[in-house]
Design a protein around this motif. Structure first.
Motif, PDB file in Angstrom:
ATOM      1  N   PHE A   1     -10.071  -4.209 -41.947  1.00 24.01           N
ATOM      2  CA  PHE A   1     -10.751  -5.197 -41.114  1.00 24.01           C
ATOM      3  C   PHE A   1     -10.549  -4.880 -39.636  1.00 24.01           C
ATOM      4  O   PHE A   1     -11.483  -4.978 -38.833  1.00 24.01           O
ATOM      5  CB  PHE A   1     -10.221  -6.592 -41.438  1.00 24.01           C
ATOM      6  N   GLY A   2      -9.338  -4.480 -39.275  1.00 22.03           N
ATOM      7  CA  GLY A   2      -9.061  -4.106 -37.892  1.00 22.03           C
ATOM      8  C   GLY A   2      -9.916  -2.925 -37.444  1.00 22.03           C
ATOM      9  O   GLY A   2     -10.427  -2.894 -36.316  1.00 22.03           O
ATOM     10  N   ILE A   3     -10.094  -1.943 -38.336  1.00 22.15           N
ATOM     11  CA  ILE A   3     -10.935  -0.783 -38.012  1.00 22.15           C
ATOM     12  C   ILE A   3     -12.381  -1.219 -37.806  1.00 22.15           C
ATOM     13  O   ILE A   3     -13.051  -0.811 -36.842  1.00 22.15           O
ATOM     14  CB  ILE A   3     -10.861   0.258 -39.150  1.00 22.15           C
ATOM     15  N   ILE A   4     -12.872  -2.075 -38.714  1.00 23.43           N
ATOM     16  CA  ILE A   4     -14.264  -2.532 -38.638  1.00 23.43           C
ATOM     17  C   ILE A   4     -14.507  -3.314 -37.347  1.00 23.43           C
ATOM     18  O   ILE A   4     -15.517  -3.117 -36.664  1.00 23.43           O
ATOM     19  CB  ILE A   4     -14.604  -3.391 -39.873  1.00 23.43           C
ATOM     20  N   ILE A   5     -13.569  -4.215 -37.012  1.00 20.23           N
ATOM     21  CA  ILE A   5     -13.714  -4.994 -35.779  1.00 20.23           C
ATOM     22  C   ILE A   5     -13.766  -4.078 -34.564  1.00 20.23           C
ATOM     23  O   ILE A   5     -14.598  -4.254 -33.652  1.00 20.23           O
ATOM     24  CB  ILE A   5     -12.540  -5.990 -35.633  1.00 20.23           C
ATOM     25  N   GLU A   6     -12.891  -3.079 -34.532  1.00 19.91           N
ATOM     26  CA  GLU A   6     -12.863  -2.168 -33.385  1.00 19.91           C
ATOM     27  C   GLU A   6     -14.163  -1.373 -33.279  1.00 19.91           C
ATOM     28  O   GLU A   6     -14.717  -1.195 -32.183  1.00 19.91           O
ATOM     29  CB  GLU A   6     -11.677  -1.216 -33.491  1.00 19.91           C
TER      30      GLU A   6
ATOM     31  N   VAL B   1     -19.285  -0.266 -30.598  1.00 24.78           N
ATOM     32  CA  VAL B   1     -20.720   0.011 -30.721  1.00 24.78           C
ATOM     33  C   VAL B   1     -21.540  -1.056 -30.006  1.00 24.78           C
ATOM     34  O   VAL B   1     -22.479  -0.743 -29.257  1.00 24.78           O
ATOM     35  CB  VAL B   1     -21.123   0.094 -32.207  1.00 24.78           C
ATOM     36  N   GLN B   2     -21.178  -2.328 -30.219  1.00 19.83           N
ATOM     37  CA  GLN B   2     -21.934  -3.413 -29.586  1.00 19.83           C
ATOM     38  C   GLN B   2     -21.817  -3.357 -28.069  1.00 19.83           C
ATOM     39  O   GLN B   2     -22.792  -3.595 -27.350  1.00 19.83           O
ATOM     40  CB  GLN B   2     -21.455  -4.766 -30.121  1.00 19.83           C
ATOM     41  N   LYS B   3     -20.637  -3.030 -27.564  1.00 20.62           N
ATOM     42  CA  LYS B   3     -20.468  -2.919 -26.114  1.00 20.62           C
ATOM     43  C   LYS B   3     -21.284  -1.746 -25.562  1.00 20.62           C
ATOM     44  O   LYS B   3     -21.926  -1.862 -24.506  1.00 20.62           O
ATOM     45  CB  LYS B   3     -18.983  -2.722 -25.784  1.00 20.62           C
TER      46      LYS B   3
ATOM     47  N   ASN C   1     -28.325  -1.142 -22.567  1.00 18.47           N
ATOM     48  CA  ASN C   1     -29.454  -2.044 -22.347  1.00 18.47           C
ATOM     49  C   ASN C   1     -29.396  -2.680 -20.957  1.00 18.47           C
ATOM     50  O   ASN C   1     -29.945  -3.767 -20.726  1.00 18.47           O
ATOM     51  CB  ASN C   1     -29.458  -3.124 -23.438  1.00 18.47           C
ATOM     52  N   ASN C   2     -28.667  -2.008 -20.037  1.00 23.50           N
ATOM     53  CA  ASN C   2     -28.549  -2.451 -18.641  1.00 23.50           C
ATOM     54  C   ASN C   2     -27.761  -3.746 -18.467  1.00 23.50           C
ATOM     55  O   ASN C   2     -28.068  -4.556 -17.588  1.00 23.50           O
ATOM     56  CB  ASN C   2     -29.937  -2.577 -17.992  1.00 23.50           C
TER      57      ASN C   2
ATOM     58  N   GLY D   1     -22.465 -10.200 -30.363  1.00 24.02           N
ATOM     59  CA  GLY D   1     -21.719  -9.788 -31.547  1.00 24.02           C
ATOM     60  C   GLY D   1     -20.309 -10.344 -31.573  1.00 24.02           C
ATOM     61  O   GLY D   1     -20.081 -11.533 -31.318  1.00 24.02           O
ATOM     62  N   VAL D   2     -19.332  -9.489 -31.843  1.00 20.75           N
ATOM     63  CA  VAL D   2     -17.937  -9.938 -31.921  1.00 20.75           C
ATOM     64  C   VAL D   2     -17.403 -10.347 -30.553  1.00 20.75           C
ATOM     65  O   VAL D   2     -16.409 -11.085 -30.463  1.00 20.75           O
ATOM     66  CB  VAL D   2     -17.027  -8.849 -32.539  1.00 20.75           C
TER      67      VAL D   2
END
Length: 304
Positions: A140-145, A150-152, A158-159, A168-169
């Motif tokens: 779970f820690g890996i997935i969150i990171e 990726v989201q950041k 996207n400017n 997202g998270v």
């Protein structure tokens, strides 16, 4: 012992990396060799493990997956940024540049210790129910990171809509990537408990999660210390109302809903939303963070 050889491998990789980096006056090897060092230790300890059973397989697989992602992400980020500004005034100074590489050697080895402990065990007693919970926590820690990174990156590409990342998270934590990193190594250390071995050595392996937390929570220029405090200035100057509301409603680390209802004393203690992370304007200004009213607050940069 496997621990001693692993330490030697780590020191050797980092010193060789330093020699080439200093000779070429470049920092491009730094993060890459950090990531490759982790993977080298996983391969070495897995190959020489006297009993590579279920616990070793799970621990090593999660470890490699985690560190491979870190390697790929840092290499991509360095390419996108065309270098690493941390080293601009460092790489031409032999002693100081060497310190950076030695610190990386310590970090790689210390983080790897629970995995090395498991892979050095000569007995595999099988897994208990709590082991599956800890392995799931590690994953779970890996997935969150990964999600946070990726989201950041997509938000930046996207400017930077809105001025600060809250998608997202990031909607539920101001620094979900750091939360994921910290969670991984606490779960890794606790997962190692079920591996037969020297209990004193297992307790010593607690330096893995503690050192990680120390780097991300306390050390200037990294982690929360770098992302919060005075570096929040641009958020307060340009997005004061929206950022203040975001900060008041969003946990600094643990992704959660309802953070605005958490008492300040809990925020200042177990949630690690410490006063030193507040943005403190000049004396002529009287803007102060108030968790209850969500007035001006902080966060200027790497929520990362």
């Amino acid at each position: 012992s496997i621990f001693a050889i692993s330490a030697g491998i780590t020191l050797g990789i980092q010193l060789i990396g330093f020699a080439f980096a200093y000779a070429l006056q470049t920092e491009v090897f730094y993060d890459v060799l950090g990531g490759l060092n982790y993977i080298a230790l996983a391969i070495f300890t897995g190959c020489v493990s006297p009993n590579f059973g279920a616990r070793s397989i799970i621990s090593t697989t999660l470890f490699v997956f985690s560190r491979t992602w870190l390697l790929l992400f840092l290499a991509w980020r360095a390419h996108e940024r065309k270098g690493d500004a941390r080293f601009d005034d460092v790489k031409n100074k032999f002693g100081l540049f060497l310190v950076y590489w030695i610190v990386q050697a310590f970090w790689v080895f210390l983080i790897s210790m629970p995995m090395i402990f498991i892979n050095s065990s000569s007995v595999d007693d099988g897994l208990e129910p709590y082991d599956y919970v800890l392995a799931a926590g590690f994953a779970f820690g890996i997935i969150i990171e990964i999600l946070a990174d990726v989201q950041k990156a997509l938000w930046v590409g996207n400017n930077r809509p809105g001025g600060f990342c809250s998608i997202g998270v990031w909607k539920y934590s101001r620094h979900p990537n750091y939360f994921g990193e910290i969670l991984q190594w606490w779960c890794s250390w606790l997962f190692a408990y079920g591996s037969p071995g020297n209990r004193v050595l297992w307790w010593f392996c607690i330096v893995s999660p503690i050192f990680t937390m120390h780097i991300l929570v306390n050390i200037a220029g990294t982690g929360l210390t770098n992302a919060e405090g005075k570096n929040l200035k641009r958020y307060y100057e340009n997005f004061s109302n929206t950022y203040s509301e975001y900060r008041a409603n969003t946990s600094i680390l643990i992704p959660m809903i309802g953070y605005k209802f958490v008492p300040v004393w809990l925020k200042r203690t177990i949630f690690l939303d410490l006063e030193r992370y507040e943005y403190k304007p000049s004396d002529k200004q009287e803007t102060v963070l108030d968790y209850g009213t969500a007035t001006l607050g902080e966060n200027q940069h790497p929520q990362a």
